[in-house]
Every structure is written in structure tokens, then in C-alpha cells.
Design a protein around this motif. Structure first.
Motif, PDB file in Angstrom:
ATOM      1  N   VAL A  40      31.249  69.968  62.217  1.00 26.67           N
ATOM      2  CA  VAL A  40      32.248  69.857  61.145  1.00 26.67           C
ATOM      3  C   VAL A  40      32.492  71.238  60.542  1.00 26.67           C
ATOM      4  N   TRP A  41      33.704  71.408  59.974  1.00 22.96           N
ATOM      5  CA  TRP A  41      34.060  72.664  59.324  1.00 22.96           C
ATOM      6  C   TRP A  41      35.260  72.441  58.424  1.00 22.96           C
ATOM      7  N   PHE A  42      35.507  73.396  57.568  1.00 20.10           N
ATOM      8  CA  PHE A  42      36.674  73.380  56.690  1.00 20.10           C
ATOM      9  C   PHE A  42      37.585  74.545  57.044  1.00 20.10           C
ATOM     10  N   LEU A  43      38.878  74.293  57.034  1.00 23.70           N
ATOM     11  CA  LEU A  43      39.900  75.344  57.073  1.00 23.70           C
ATOM     12  C   LEU A  43      40.673  75.173  55.784  1.00 23.70           C
ATOM     13  N   GLY A  44      40.442  76.094  54.855  1.00 21.38           N
ATOM     14  CA  GLY A  44      40.988  75.899  53.512  1.00 21.38           C
ATOM     15  C   GLY A  44      40.284  74.713  52.896  1.00 21.38           C
ATOM     16  N   GLU A  45      41.038  73.737  52.444  1.00 17.80           N
ATOM     17  CA  GLU A  45      40.450  72.525  51.865  1.00 17.80           C
ATOM     18  C   GLU A  45      40.444  71.355  52.841  1.00 17.80           C
ATOM     19  N   LYS A  46      40.911  71.584  54.071  1.00 16.51           N
ATOM     20  CA  LYS A  46      41.008  70.505  55.061  1.00 16.51           C
ATOM     21  C   LYS A  46      39.716  70.410  55.889  1.00 16.51           C
ATOM     22  N   TYR A  47      39.154  69.207  55.905  1.00 15.87           N
ATOM     23  CA  TYR A  47      37.929  68.891  56.637  1.00 15.87           C
ATOM     24  C   TYR A  47      38.278  68.584  58.094  1.00 15.87           C
ATOM     25  N   HIS A  48      37.495  69.140  59.012  1.00 14.84           N
ATOM     26  CA  HIS A  48      37.696  68.888  60.444  1.00 14.84           C
ATOM     27  C   HIS A  48      36.371  68.479  61.071  1.00 14.84           C
ATOM     28  N   SER A  49      36.451  67.692  62.133  1.00 17.66           N
ATOM     29  CA  SER A  49      35.266  67.359  62.924  1.00 17.66           C
ATOM     30  C   SER A  49      35.694  67.205  64.375  1.00 17.66           C
ATOM     31  N   GLU A  50      34.764  67.533  65.266  1.00 13.17           N
ATOM     32  CA  GLU A  50      35.078  67.464  66.696  1.00 13.17           C
ATOM     33  C   GLU A  50      33.778  67.454  67.483  1.00 13.17           C
ATOM     34  N   ASN A  51      33.858  66.940  68.718  1.00 12.19           N
ATOM     35  CA  ASN A  51      32.740  66.991  69.652  1.00 12.19           C
ATOM     36  C   ASN A  51      32.992  68.103  70.657  1.00 12.19           C
ATOM     37  N   PHE A  52      31.929  68.828  71.005  1.00  7.28           N
ATOM     38  CA  PHE A  52      32.013  69.943  71.933  1.00  7.28           C
ATOM     39  C   PHE A  52      30.907  69.823  72.971  1.00  7.28           C
ATOM     40  N   SER A  53      31.147  70.324  74.166  1.00  2.50           N
ATOM     41  CA  SER A  53      30.087  70.482  75.146  1.00  2.50           C
ATOM     42  C   SER A  53      29.224  71.645  74.678  1.00  2.50           C
ATOM     43  N   SER A  54      27.913  71.490  74.745  1.00  2.00           N
ATOM     44  CA  SER A  54      27.017  72.526  74.226  1.00  2.00           C
ATOM     45  C   SER A  54      27.250  73.881  74.887  1.00  2.00           C
ATOM     46  N   GLY A  55      27.704  73.904  76.113  1.00  2.00           N
ATOM     47  CA  GLY A  55      27.937  75.157  76.815  1.00  2.00           C
ATOM     48  C   GLY A  55      29.082  75.980  76.260  1.00  2.00           C
ATOM     49  N   THR A  56      29.905  75.373  75.404  1.00  2.00           N
ATOM     50  CA  THR A  56      31.042  76.101  74.824  1.00  2.00           C
ATOM     51  C   THR A  56      30.706  76.723  73.476  1.00  2.00           C
ATOM     52  N   LEU A  57      29.487  76.500  72.976  1.00  2.00           N
ATOM     53  CA  LEU A  57      29.107  76.956  71.642  1.00  2.00           C
ATOM     54  C   LEU A  57      28.010  78.016  71.681  1.00  2.00           C
ATOM     55  N   VAL A  58      27.993  78.836  70.659  1.00  2.00           N
ATOM     56  CA  VAL A  58      26.939  79.842  70.450  1.00  2.00           C
ATOM     57  C   VAL A  58      26.500  79.764  68.992  1.00  2.00           C
ATOM     58  N   PRO A  59      25.278  80.230  68.684  1.00  2.00           N
ATOM     59  CA  PRO A  59      24.885  80.318  67.271  1.00  2.00           C
ATOM     60  C   PRO A  59      25.869  81.231  66.531  1.00  2.00           C
ATOM     61  N   ALA A  60      26.251  80.816  65.326  1.00  2.00           N
ATOM     62  CA  ALA A  60      27.219  81.602  64.547  1.00  2.00           C
ATOM     63  C   ALA A  60      26.564  82.859  64.011  1.00  2.00           C
ATOM     64  N   ASP A  61      27.331  83.936  63.970  1.00  2.00           N
ATOM     65  CA  ASP A  61      26.887  85.189  63.365  1.00  2.00           C
ATOM     66  C   ASP A  61      27.305  85.128  61.899  1.00  2.00           C
ATOM     67  N   VAL A  62      26.341  84.855  61.039  1.00  2.00           N
ATOM     68  CA  VAL A  62      26.655  84.705  59.612  1.00  2.00           C
ATOM     69  C   VAL A  62      26.276  85.938  58.811  1.00  2.00           C
ATOM     70  N   GLY A  63      25.967  87.042  59.490  1.00  2.00           N
ATOM     71  CA  GLY A  63      25.710  88.311  58.824  1.00  2.00           C
ATOM     72  C   GLY A  63      24.480  88.336  57.955  1.00  2.00           C
ATOM     73  N   GLU A  64      23.417  87.712  58.405  1.00  2.00           N
ATOM     74  CA  GLU A  64      22.186  87.669  57.607  1.00  2.00           C
ATOM     75  C   GLU A  64      21.537  89.000  57.518  1.00  2.00           C
TER      76      GLU A  64
END
Length: 64
Positions: A40-64
Motif C-alpha cells: 500500500v502507498w499514498f500519492l497525495g491523499e489518495k490511497y493505493h494498494s496492489e499485488n506484485f511479484s516479489s521479483g519486481t520489488l527491492v527494499p526502499a532507499d529511505v535515506g537512513e
């Protein structure tokens, strides 16, 4: 069976770019060979959700 690549609460992004998303589930495909990741994620105030194949995702770089 392989361990899930993501856990609930992990922050992820699509490999090709896009918003930072939060994992809400990660389940093995019944046929094997990967995982389905619900995020799930927000773009502005709009909520979104979706299913993804794990191979299409990476850990997010959140600048820690």
C-alpha cells in the motif's frame, strides 16, 4: 520452501522506480517459484494498494 523476501511493514519500491510502499502481506505462490507481495502507498491523499511479484520489488532507499 524458501523464506519470504519481505515481511509485513517492510518498505519497498518497484525495481524500475516509483513511490515507497509498505508491505501488508507476502505469501508464497501455490505453484512455488516466488511470492505475491501486497503493498500500500499514498500519492497525495489518495490511497493505493496492489499485488506484485516479489521479483519486481527491492527494499526502499529511505535515506537512513
Amino acid at each position: 520452501m524458501a523464506d519470504a523476501p519481505f515481511k509485513v511493514g517492510d518498505l519497498v519500491a518497484i525495481k524500475s522506480g516509483g513511490p515507497t510502499m509498505t508491505v501488508i502481506s507476502c505469501e508464497a505462490y501455490r505453484s512455488g517459484g516466488g511470492f505475491s507481495v501486497a503493498a500500500v502507498w499514498f500519492l497525495g491523499e489518495k490511497y493505493h494498494s496492489e499485488n506484485f511479484s516479489s521479483g519486481t520489488l527491492v527494499p526502499a532507499d529511505v535515506g537512513e
